[in-house]
Design an enzyme around this catalytic site. Structure first.
Site, PDB file in Angstrom:
ATOM      1  N   HIS A   1       0.853  -1.194   0.000  1.00  0.00           N
ATOM      2  CA  HIS A   1       0.000   0.000   0.000  1.00  0.00           C
ATOM      3  C   HIS A   1       0.883   1.235   0.000  1.00  0.00           C
ATOM      4  O   HIS A   1       2.099   1.133   0.204  1.00  0.00           O
ATOM      5  CB  HIS A   1      -0.890  -0.001   1.249  1.00  0.00           C
ATOM      6  CG  HIS A   1      -0.097  -0.032   2.515  1.00  0.00           C
ATOM      7  ND1 HIS A   1       0.095  -1.181   3.256  1.00  0.00           N
ATOM      8  CD2 HIS A   1       0.622   0.930   3.145  1.00  0.00           C
ATOM      9  CE1 HIS A   1       0.877  -0.911   4.282  1.00  0.00           C
ATOM     10  NE2 HIS A   1       1.220   0.362   4.246  1.00  0.00           N
TER      11      HIS A   1
ATOM     12  N   HIS B   1       6.150   6.704  -0.857  1.00  0.00           N
ATOM     13  CA  HIS B   1       6.867   5.515  -1.312  1.00  0.00           C
ATOM     14  C   HIS B   1       5.999   4.291  -1.036  1.00  0.00           C
ATOM     15  O   HIS B   1       5.089   4.360  -0.198  1.00  0.00           O
ATOM     16  CB  HIS B   1       8.188   5.362  -0.539  1.00  0.00           C
ATOM     17  CG  HIS B   1       7.968   5.125   0.914  1.00  0.00           C
ATOM     18  ND1 HIS B   1       7.746   6.149   1.808  1.00  0.00           N
ATOM     19  CD2 HIS B   1       7.860   3.971   1.637  1.00  0.00           C
ATOM     20  CE1 HIS B   1       7.540   5.641   3.011  1.00  0.00           C
ATOM     21  NE2 HIS B   1       7.601   4.316   2.940  1.00  0.00           N
TER      22      HIS B   1
END
Ligand code: 2AM
Length: 179
Positions: free
Chosen positions: A36, A120
């Site tokens: 995720h 990220h």
């Protein structure tokens, strides 16, 4: 409840990210279903604060955007890599969403780290200092382009720590209001 807020990725993208795995001694690769893009990590939150938080998150007015993937990198730096990730091209609407989420979380008196949002997608965590395979992973040429991902919602997740590792369960998804 231990909570975090994230953007879910389509299964197809998660499969492609999973396909980037290489053999690195001491690495723990994030299981496909847990890949995720984290917007905020909250830690333990009590039930009363959770009610407040879901209300605060529901008031967020965000605009849809595309996530465009960039290169591979690591935290904190190449000399002592602990986290291997795929980065994202700068997207002001993503930063704005992360800012609004952070404000909502802080408004509920849930502390947040000071460091700036650094978007990220974590692929792996490393248990010990870099074996030489990490350099090869970081320097690999891009094998395939990941297509852009349209983002129209974000999700509040529970992260339950078990002896088998963390189990992530969506608590509530917040759709952006239509344009
Ligand atoms: P990251 O992997 O994107 O860096 C859920 O645990 C997510 O919250 C993790 O995937 C991690 O995001 C983020 N996180 C940030 N601080 C954390 C912490 N102290 N403990 C666990 N997760 C944390």
């Amino acid at each position: 409840m231990r909570l975090f807020i994230a953007i879910e990725l389509p299964d197809e993208i998660k499969k492609q990210l999973e396909g980037m795995r290489t053999h690195i001694p001491g690495s723990r690769w994030v299981p496909l279903e847990q890949i995720h893009l984290t917007l905020a990590f909250l830690g333990e939150v009590d039930d009363a604060t959770l009610d407040l938080l879901t209300w605060a998150l529901a008031t967020i007015k965000a605009t849809g955007f595309n996530l465009c993937f960039s290169g591979i990198g690591c935290f904190p730096d190449r000399r002592r890599p602990r986290v291997l990730w795929v980065g994202l091209e700068p997207e002001p609407l993503l930063n704005s969403l992360a800012f609004l989420v952070r404000e909502a979380v802080l408004a509920c008196n849930i502390p947040q780290e000071e460091r700036p949002f650094s978007p990220h997608i974590t692929l792996a965590r490393l248990k010990f200092p870099p074996p030489r395979e990490v350099g090869a992973f970081l320097d690999q040429p891009r094998k395939q382009e990941l297509p852009p991902v349209g983002v129209r919602e974000f999700t509040l997740f529970q992260s339950l720590l078990t002896s088998q590792g963390a189990v992530h369960t969506p608590v509530k998804t917040f759709a952006f209001s239509p344009p």
